[in-house]
Scaffold this motif. Structure first.
Motif, mmCIF file in Angstrom:
data_model
loop_
_atom_site.group_PDB
_atom_site.id
_atom_site.type_symbol
_atom_site.label_atom_id
_atom_site.label_comp_id
_atom_site.label_asym_id
_atom_site.label_seq_id
_atom_site.Cartn_x
_atom_site.Cartn_y
_atom_site.Cartn_z
ATOM 1 N N GLY A 59 -6.106 11.280 1.465
ATOM 2 C CA GLY A 59 -5.178 11.634 0.518
ATOM 3 C C GLY A 59 -5.785 11.225 -1.024
ATOM 4 O O GLY A 59 -5.367 11.927 -1.875
ATOM 5 N N GLY A 60 -6.691 10.460 -1.035
ATOM 6 C CA GLY A 60 -7.427 10.372 -2.381
ATOM 7 C C GLY A 60 -8.535 9.224 -2.307
ATOM 8 O O GLY A 60 -9.152 9.003 -1.186
ATOM 9 N N GLY A 61 -8.660 8.415 -3.024
ATOM 10 C CA GLY A 61 -9.935 7.356 -3.167
ATOM 11 C C GLY A 61 -9.148 6.068 -3.143
ATOM 12 O O GLY A 61 -8.227 5.711 -2.808
ATOM 13 N N ALA A 62 -9.868 5.119 -3.966
ATOM 14 C CA ALA A 62 -9.493 3.644 -3.953
ATOM 15 C C ALA A 62 -8.404 3.292 -4.581
ATOM 16 O O ALA A 62 -7.609 2.499 -4.404
ATOM 17 N N MET A 63 -8.014 4.049 -5.735
ATOM 18 C CA MET A 63 -6.907 3.961 -6.447
ATOM 19 C C MET A 63 -5.352 4.323 -5.469
ATOM 20 O O MET A 63 -4.565 3.349 -5.719
ATOM 21 N N LEU A 64 -5.415 5.187 -5.110
ATOM 22 C CA LEU A 64 -4.346 5.704 -3.877
ATOM 23 C C LEU A 64 -4.468 4.508 -2.734
ATOM 24 O O LEU A 64 -3.353 4.218 -2.115
ATOM 25 N N ASP A 65 -5.545 3.935 -2.274
ATOM 26 C CA ASP A 65 -5.619 3.023 -1.331
ATOM 27 C C ASP A 65 -5.390 1.564 -1.864
ATOM 28 O O ASP A 65 -4.154 1.003 -1.552
ATOM 29 N N MET A 66 -6.407 0.925 -2.284
ATOM 30 C CA MET A 66 -6.362 -0.163 -2.677
ATOM 31 C C MET A 66 -5.444 -0.532 -3.958
ATOM 32 O O MET A 66 -4.612 -1.529 -3.987
ATOM 33 N N GLY A 67 -5.369 0.336 -4.808
ATOM 34 C CA GLY A 67 -4.692 0.239 -5.974
ATOM 35 C C GLY A 67 -3.203 0.270 -5.652
ATOM 36 O O GLY A 67 -2.418 0.065 -6.667
ATOM 37 N N ASN A 68 -2.782 0.788 -4.660
ATOM 38 C CA ASN A 68 -1.265 0.785 -4.252
ATOM 39 C C ASN A 68 -0.920 -0.646 -4.151
ATOM 40 O O ASN A 68 0.350 -0.768 -4.531
ATOM 41 N N HIS A 69 -1.532 -1.528 -3.883
ATOM 42 C CA HIS A 69 -1.302 -2.819 -3.759
ATOM 43 C C HIS A 69 -0.774 -3.409 -5.232
ATOM 44 O O HIS A 69 0.178 -4.024 -5.529
ATOM 45 N N ALA A 70 -1.656 -2.869 -6.508
ATOM 46 C CA ALA A 70 -1.529 -3.367 -7.836
ATOM 47 C C ALA A 70 -0.206 -2.442 -8.181
ATOM 48 O O ALA A 70 0.625 -3.259 -9.107
ATOM 49 N N ILE A 71 -0.167 -1.237 -7.940
ATOM 50 C CA ILE A 71 1.099 -0.508 -8.203
ATOM 51 C C ILE A 71 2.526 -1.301 -7.715
ATOM 52 O O ILE A 71 3.458 -1.217 -8.415
ATOM 53 N N HIS A 72 2.411 -1.570 -6.545
ATOM 54 C CA HIS A 72 3.425 -2.380 -5.888
ATOM 55 C C HIS A 72 3.851 -3.475 -6.693
ATOM 56 O O HIS A 72 4.899 -3.734 -7.172
ATOM 57 N N LEU A 73 2.753 -4.310 -6.939
ATOM 58 C CA LEU A 73 3.043 -5.581 -7.688
ATOM 59 C C LEU A 73 3.549 -5.377 -9.173
ATOM 60 O O LEU A 73 4.671 -6.003 -9.614
ATOM 61 N N LEU A 74 2.961 -4.501 -9.937
ATOM 62 C CA LEU A 74 3.453 -4.289 -11.179
ATOM 63 C C LEU A 74 4.714 -3.504 -11.488
ATOM 64 O O LEU A 74 5.571 -3.997 -12.062
ATOM 65 N N SER A 75 5.050 -2.858 -10.460
ATOM 66 C CA SER A 75 6.427 -2.094 -10.151
ATOM 67 C C SER A 75 7.367 -3.307 -10.044
ATOM 68 O O SER A 75 8.503 -3.410 -10.312
ATOM 69 N N TRP A 76 7.088 -4.303 -8.881
ATOM 70 C CA TRP A 76 8.066 -5.403 -8.729
ATOM 71 C C TRP A 76 8.192 -6.241 -9.947
ATOM 72 O O TRP A 76 9.393 -6.682 -10.161
ATOM 73 N N PHE A 77 7.489 -6.471 -10.885
ATOM 74 C CA PHE A 77 7.521 -7.189 -12.142
ATOM 75 C C PHE A 77 8.070 -6.317 -13.313
ATOM 76 O O PHE A 77 9.156 -6.794 -14.047
ATOM 77 N N ALA A 78 7.767 -5.011 -13.526
ATOM 78 C CA ALA A 78 8.349 -4.400 -14.667
ATOM 79 C C ALA A 78 8.984 -3.023 -14.435
ATOM 80 O O ALA A 78 9.364 -2.307 -15.407
ATOM 81 N N ILE A 133 4.515 6.645 -9.121
ATOM 82 C CA ILE A 133 3.574 5.850 -10.080
ATOM 83 C C ILE A 133 2.150 6.410 -9.802
ATOM 84 O O ILE A 133 1.356 6.699 -10.767
ATOM 85 N N SER A 134 1.639 6.354 -8.361
ATOM 86 C CA SER A 134 0.509 6.648 -7.921
ATOM 87 C C SER A 134 0.066 8.267 -8.661
ATOM 88 O O SER A 134 -0.867 8.465 -9.000
ATOM 89 N N GLU A 135 1.174 9.082 -8.440
ATOM 90 C CA GLU A 135 0.763 10.322 -8.832
ATOM 91 C C GLU A 135 0.796 10.592 -10.265
ATOM 92 O O GLU A 135 -0.213 11.294 -10.987
ATOM 93 N N LYS A 136 1.418 9.661 -11.057
ATOM 94 C CA LYS A 136 1.498 9.557 -12.703
ATOM 95 C C LYS A 136 -0.167 9.154 -12.856
ATOM 96 O O LYS A 136 -0.699 9.646 -13.819
ATOM 97 N N VAL A 137 -0.512 8.108 -12.185
ATOM 98 C CA VAL A 137 -1.800 7.550 -12.545
ATOM 99 C C VAL A 137 -2.968 8.775 -12.241
ATOM 100 O O VAL A 137 -3.685 8.965 -12.999
#
Length: 465
Positions: free
Chosen positions: A174-193, A314-318
């Protein structure tokens, strides 16, 4: 004896499929009931290992009323159809991240999941004890108001050349590293903010395989949330080992984590390590939590379909905000200051020595009471010492103009992050230099370094005097 939850493994494509299946196999409340795979040979081996039936027909598996739930680890682009069909069959669903590729898929799946009242959970074990402690400190007022968050999550498989080549194929991943590994970061940032109001990103393709397939493997993104909170994501598949970095800045104090060690700096300006015994107990592993919710008929209270919809949005926005290549840009040249010259000189010499391998990213964070534009120019000038003139940039400025983040692209696929905060104390200045064989961190006047070859996951941090 309590009935075990019978779970079918759906797709052996993902690297986590075996780990998840092992966890189900060894969990007292569950058992592996069957597996499905679109590749027969792989599916047969998978079934034989766990002593269960192999299905080549997904519909036939879903018709088996002895199966309670499915655990989806097939290609990311198949997630949506597998989730929809499982929900319609009344099966509970656990899915590997990322849950969906598009927000349209996520929203349609939400409607079906709610209609058929199945228990859905995302398999993304991202929240750790240090994050729980950070939330506790934020709510208690120790860190003041939240200003910015940075999360670095990367691994070495692309650098080693051992990553499954199909992870570089959009029709599967479906994409590259941002969709894959970056999903963890998106998850955590959305958890905080929560949900961001805007995003900007720069993607690069560091390896030949990524470049050939037109996918990203070394990325930086910045998210702007409500209340002028900034979030920064660094992710990729081209570092020497699995690296985890987390920094959170508040108006009264900061948190910085490397691996699973947590450091806190409050208003006295001194960085202190938080003893392990002061960290909260870890949350129950998501897969076990999901199984127990099914067994006890409890509602899923975390990482549910609503979280999955938000993360996909968020992933799609990025993705939509990403650029490559950038337009030409020339930055000003300003002398180093605010961070100890000796530390910066050490970092620059280390980078030039080749000991850290190829330098991929440099991040500089300046704080203080000066105009943030001045602080930003200082941060850019430090990165320029490593990479030369920038080819292009993307800038995000908070509505109050107190927080600035600029993403910078340089020659040879190098990336920079320049941050400026005029609402954060000066002692929270920071530098990160990340290479293919090492990582140097400067926090105020303290410095730590780790060096290793690709694939060595026993990296040791050394304090540099």
């Amino acid at each position: 004896m309590e009935k075990k939850i019978r779970i079918a493994g759906i797709g052996g494509w993902h690297i986590h499929s075996k780990d998840f299946t092992d966890k189900v196999h060894n969990y007292p409340n569950a058992e592996v009931a069957a597996v499905w795979d679109n590749e027969k040979e792989r599916g047969m081996r998978w079934a034989e290992e766990y002593g269960c039936p192999y299905y080549s027909d997904y519909a036939e598996l879903l018709a088996d009323k002895t199966i309670d739930a499915v655990m989806i680890t097939c290609e990311t682009t198949r997630h949506y159809e597998m989730i929809i069909e499982a929900a319609k069959a009344g099966m509970h669903i656990y899915v590997e991240k990322p849950p969906f590729v598009t927000k349209e898929e996520a929203k349609k799946a939400r409607d079906i999941i709610e209609k058929y009242k199945v228990k859905f959970m995302l398999g993304s074990p991202v929240v750790k004890p240090m994050h729980l402690k950070t939330i506790e400190m934020l709510k208690g007022g120790l860190l003041g108001d939240l200003v910015s968050i940075r999360y670095r999550t990367v691994h070495e498989l692309g650098l080693l050349g051992t990553h499954d080549p199909s992870f570089y194929e959009r029709d599967k991943n479906g994409g590259g590293a941002m969709l894959d590994m970056g999903n963890h970061a998106i998850h955590l940032l959305s958890w905080f903010a929560g949900a961001p109001v805007s995003a900007k990103a720069i993607y690069t393709s560091h390896t030949e395989l990524a470049d050939h397939n037109g996918v990203d493997d070394n990325d930086i993104a910045v998210l702007q949330f409500e209340n002028d909170v900034m979030g920064i994501i660094e992710t990729g598949w081209v570092t020497p080992w699995y690296q985890y970095g987390f920094d959170l800045y508040g108006t009264k104090g900061s948190v910085s984590c490397r691996a699973y060690e947590m450091y806190v700096c409050l208003e006295d300006g001194v960085w202190r390590k938080v003893p392990d015994q002061e960290l909260p107990e870890a949350e129950q592993y998501p897969l076990y939590y999901w199984i127990d919710c099914i067994s006890e008929n409890n509602r899923i209270e975390r990482d549910d379909i609503e979280v999955s919809v938000l993360m996909t949005e968020i992933s799609e926005k990025v993705e939509e905000a990403s650029i490559h290549p950038c337009q030409p840009y020339v930055s000003p040249s300003i002398a180093w200051d605010e961070i100890a010259d000796s530390n910066l000189e050490y970092a620059l010499n280390l980078a030039k020595s080749g000991e850290m391998g190829d330098i991929l990213n440099v991040r500089v964070h300046y704080c203080g009471k000066e105009d943030p534009e001045v602080l930003m120019d200082k941060a850019k000038s430090v990165i320029e010492e490593f990479f030369g003139k920038a080819l292009g940039e993307k800038k995000v400025v908070s509505s109050l103009r107190t927080s600035w983040v600029t993403l910078l692209e340089y020659g040879d696929k190098k990336l920079g992050i320049a941050e400026a905060n005029c609402g954060v104390p000066e002692y929270e200045n920071a530098v990160d230099v990340c290479g293919t064989q090492g990582w140097l961190r400067i926090r105020g006047n303290t410095m730590a370094y780790t060096n290793t070859i690709a694939g060595d996951r026993n990296a040791i941090w050394h304090e540099v005097n």
